[in-house]
Design a protein around this motif. Structure first.
Motif, short mmCIF file in Angstrom:
data_model
loop_
_atom_site.label_atom_id
_atom_site.label_comp_id
_atom_site.label_asym_id
_atom_site.label_seq_id
_atom_site.Cartn_x
_atom_site.Cartn_y
_atom_site.Cartn_z
N ILE A 38 -16.58 -78.62 5.91
CA ILE A 38 -17.38 -79.85 5.87
C ILE A 38 -18.55 -79.76 6.84
CG2 ILE A 38 -17.35 -82.32 6.40
CD1 ILE A 38 -14.48 -82.40 5.33
N GLN A 39 -18.31 -79.22 8.04
CA GLN A 39 -19.39 -79.03 9.01
C GLN A 39 -20.48 -78.11 8.46
OE1 GLN A 39 -17.34 -77.58 12.47
NE2 GLN A 39 -16.93 -79.62 13.28
N MET A 40 -20.06 -77.03 7.80
CA MET A 40 -21.04 -76.10 7.21
C MET A 40 -21.90 -76.80 6.17
SD MET A 40 -18.89 -72.54 6.74
CE MET A 40 -18.46 -71.52 8.17
N LEU A 41 -21.25 -77.62 5.33
CA LEU A 41 -21.98 -78.34 4.29
C LEU A 41 -22.97 -79.33 4.91
CD1 LEU A 41 -22.33 -79.17 1.27
CD2 LEU A 41 -20.60 -80.92 1.72
N VAL A 47 -30.35 -79.58 7.66
CA VAL A 47 -31.49 -78.66 7.74
C VAL A 47 -32.39 -78.82 6.52
CG1 VAL A 47 -32.19 -76.24 7.77
CG2 VAL A 47 -30.27 -76.99 9.18
N THR A 48 -31.78 -78.94 5.35
CA THR A 48 -32.55 -79.10 4.11
C THR A 48 -33.33 -80.41 4.13
OG1 THR A 48 -30.88 -77.85 2.89
CG2 THR A 48 -32.42 -79.18 1.60
N TYR A 49 -32.70 -81.49 4.60
CA TYR A 49 -33.36 -82.80 4.66
C TYR A 49 -34.53 -82.77 5.64
CZ TYR A 49 -34.18 -87.69 5.85
OH TYR A 49 -34.77 -88.89 6.11
N LEU A 50 -34.32 -82.20 6.81
CA LEU A 50 -35.39 -82.13 7.80
C LEU A 50 -36.56 -81.28 7.30
CD1 LEU A 50 -33.32 -81.73 11.10
CD2 LEU A 50 -34.45 -83.78 10.24
N ALA A 51 -36.22 -80.21 6.56
CA ALA A 51 -37.28 -79.36 6.03
C ALA A 51 -38.10 -80.08 4.97
CB ALA A 51 -36.66 -78.09 5.43
N THR A 69 -26.13 -70.48 1.50
CA THR A 69 -25.11 -70.28 0.47
C THR A 69 -24.37 -68.97 0.69
OG1 THR A 69 -26.41 -71.55 -1.14
CG2 THR A 69 -24.69 -70.10 -2.01
N ALA A 70 -25.12 -67.90 0.99
CA ALA A 70 -24.50 -66.60 1.26
C ALA A 70 -23.58 -66.68 2.47
CB ALA A 70 -25.58 -65.54 1.47
N GLY A 71 -24.00 -67.40 3.51
CA GLY A 71 -23.17 -67.55 4.70
C GLY A 71 -21.89 -68.31 4.40
N PHE A 72 -21.99 -69.34 3.55
CA PHE A 72 -20.80 -70.10 3.14
C PHE A 72 -19.85 -69.19 2.37
CE2 PHE A 72 -18.29 -73.15 0.78
CZ PHE A 72 -18.17 -74.23 1.65
N TYR A 73 -20.38 -68.38 1.48
CA TYR A 73 -19.56 -67.42 0.73
C TYR A 73 -18.91 -66.40 1.68
CZ TYR A 73 -21.40 -69.02 -3.78
OH TYR A 73 -21.71 -69.76 -4.88
N HIS A 74 -19.66 -65.99 2.68
CA HIS A 74 -19.14 -65.04 3.66
C HIS A 74 -17.93 -65.62 4.38
CE1 HIS A 74 -19.03 -61.91 6.66
NE2 HIS A 74 -19.34 -62.75 7.64
N ALA A 75 -17.99 -66.91 4.70
CA ALA A 75 -16.86 -67.57 5.36
C ALA A 75 -15.65 -67.64 4.43
CB ALA A 75 -17.27 -68.98 5.80
N ILE A 76 -15.89 -67.91 3.13
CA ILE A 76 -14.78 -67.94 2.17
C ILE A 76 -14.11 -66.58 2.09
CG2 ILE A 76 -14.15 -68.33 -0.24
CD1 ILE A 76 -16.66 -70.11 -0.45
N ALA A 77 -14.93 -65.52 2.03
CA ALA A 77 -14.37 -64.18 1.98
C ALA A 77 -13.57 -63.87 3.24
CB ALA A 77 -15.50 -63.16 1.81
N GLY A 78 -14.02 -64.39 4.38
CA GLY A 78 -13.28 -64.19 5.62
C GLY A 78 -11.91 -64.84 5.58
N VAL A 79 -11.84 -66.05 5.00
CA VAL A 79 -10.55 -66.72 4.85
C VAL A 79 -9.64 -65.92 3.92
CG1 VAL A 79 -9.38 -68.82 4.08
CG2 VAL A 79 -11.55 -68.99 5.29
N ALA A 214 -16.68 -89.04 -0.47
CA ALA A 214 -15.75 -87.96 -0.85
C ALA A 214 -16.48 -86.69 -1.23
CB ALA A 214 -14.87 -88.43 -2.02
N LEU A 215 -17.80 -86.76 -1.40
CA LEU A 215 -18.56 -85.56 -1.74
C LEU A 215 -18.50 -84.50 -0.64
CD1 LEU A 215 -21.76 -86.96 -3.51
CD2 LEU A 215 -19.77 -85.85 -4.53
N VAL A 216 -18.23 -84.93 0.60
CA VAL A 216 -18.14 -83.94 1.68
C VAL A 216 -16.92 -83.05 1.49
CG1 VAL A 216 -19.34 -85.40 3.33
CG2 VAL A 216 -16.84 -85.51 3.19
N VAL A 217 -15.99 -83.48 0.64
CA VAL A 217 -14.85 -82.66 0.27
C VAL A 217 -15.08 -82.01 -1.08
CG1 VAL A 217 -12.38 -82.67 -0.32
CG2 VAL A 217 -13.21 -84.02 1.61
N VAL A 218 -15.64 -82.77 -2.02
CA VAL A 218 -15.82 -82.28 -3.39
C VAL A 218 -16.80 -81.10 -3.44
CG1 VAL A 218 -16.72 -82.86 -5.68
CG2 VAL A 218 -15.24 -84.46 -4.47
N ILE A 219 -17.94 -81.21 -2.76
CA ILE A 219 -18.96 -80.16 -2.85
C ILE A 219 -18.47 -78.84 -2.27
CG2 ILE A 219 -21.31 -79.49 -2.21
CD1 ILE A 219 -21.10 -81.72 -4.30
N PRO A 220 -17.88 -78.81 -1.06
CA PRO A 220 -17.33 -77.53 -0.58
C PRO A 220 -16.26 -76.97 -1.52
CG PRO A 220 -17.45 -79.11 1.21
CD PRO A 220 -17.75 -79.86 -0.05
#
Length: 248
Positions: A38-41, A47-51, A69-79, A214-220
């Motif tokens: 959730i923190q990653m999301l 960052v996207t909003y500020l940009a 997105t690649a970093g998020f995927y990297h974390a999933i692979a780590g798990v 609930a999107l903070v759970v659904v989107i990840p």
């Protein structure tokens, strides 16, 4: 002289109901680090909003989207590999020079394609919007066009997410090969893709009573699911006699 080793992109056709299993497995992964995902999301969205607040920083926001997105995927692979992950894993792609150029080009491609699609739909819906303002009656064609636009943008996002995974994990450098393989994977698994999209829409609708919190759970959960689909669709080792396999 021995030829350098090259990884082939091997695209597998998966069952239509595979999307259900992706969501089930995604929930098991999410439960291990719920707050971190959730923190990653949220950090990505902040960052996207500020940009988006400035036309200059908007360009930066577009270019870094694939890296997050690649970093998020990297974390999933780590798990999956039973490693201990933290928030720094989200920024791993920024430090990986081998895929930096590819991720930037993919981000630009997503922005260009999405902008073109929105412009096409905008021109088609202009008359329907004018009629709505004049008659105060909702035209059914307008609703269908809006729905088609949302589904098309959703499809583009899923297509680009495959491309990001190919560039980051398989270290493919050729943009046309990356985008072509990702699009072909979506096309060959269109039934599973459609079911995944329907399940995604259903989960998003179910979040409406919670004021979309609930999107903070659904989107990840959906992002983890789609990465799991990448693991299943793109195979590096397989049985040569396996059906439904296509080498790119």
């Amino acid at each position: 002289m021995e030829k350098p080793f090259q990884i082939k992109l091997i695209i597998r056709r998966v069952p239509a109901l595979a999307a259900i299993n992706w969501l089930k497995m995604a929930w098991d992964i999410f439960k291990q680090y719920p707050l971190l995902f959730i923190q990653m999301l949220l950090l990505t969205y902040v960052v996207t909003y500020l940009a988006a607040l400035s036309s200059i920083t908007l360009i930066i926001g577009v270019l870094v989207s694939a890296f997050f997105t690649a970093g998020f995927y990297h974390a999933i692979a780590g798990v999956q590999q039973q490693q201990k992950i933290d928030l720094s894993w989200l920024f791993h792609a920024f430090k990986d020079a081998s895929c930096r150029r590819s991720l930037i080009l993919i981000s630009i491609s997503e922005f260009v394609v999405t902008t073109l699609v929105v412009m096409i739909f905008q021109s088609q819906t202009a008359e329907a919007v004018i009629r709505l303002q004049e008659t105060r009656e909702l035209d059914s064609s307008l609703s269908l066009q809006v729905m088609a636009l949302l589904l098309t943008v959703f499809f583009i996002k899923l297509w680009i997410c495959y491309a990001i995974a190919i560039a980051f994990f398989l270290k493919e450098q050729r943009l046309l090969i990356i985008l072509g393989a990702a699009l072909l994977a979506c096309w060959r698994n269109i039934s599973a893709l459609l079911i995944f999209m329907l399940l995604s829409v259903a989960l998003i609708i179910l979040s409406i009573p919670t004021m979309l919190l609930a999107l903070v759970v659904v989107i990840p959960l959906l992002m983890i699911s789609w990465f799991l689909s990448f693991n299943e669709v793109f195979a590096l080792k397989l049985n040569p006699q396996q059906d439904g396999v296509l080498e790119v």
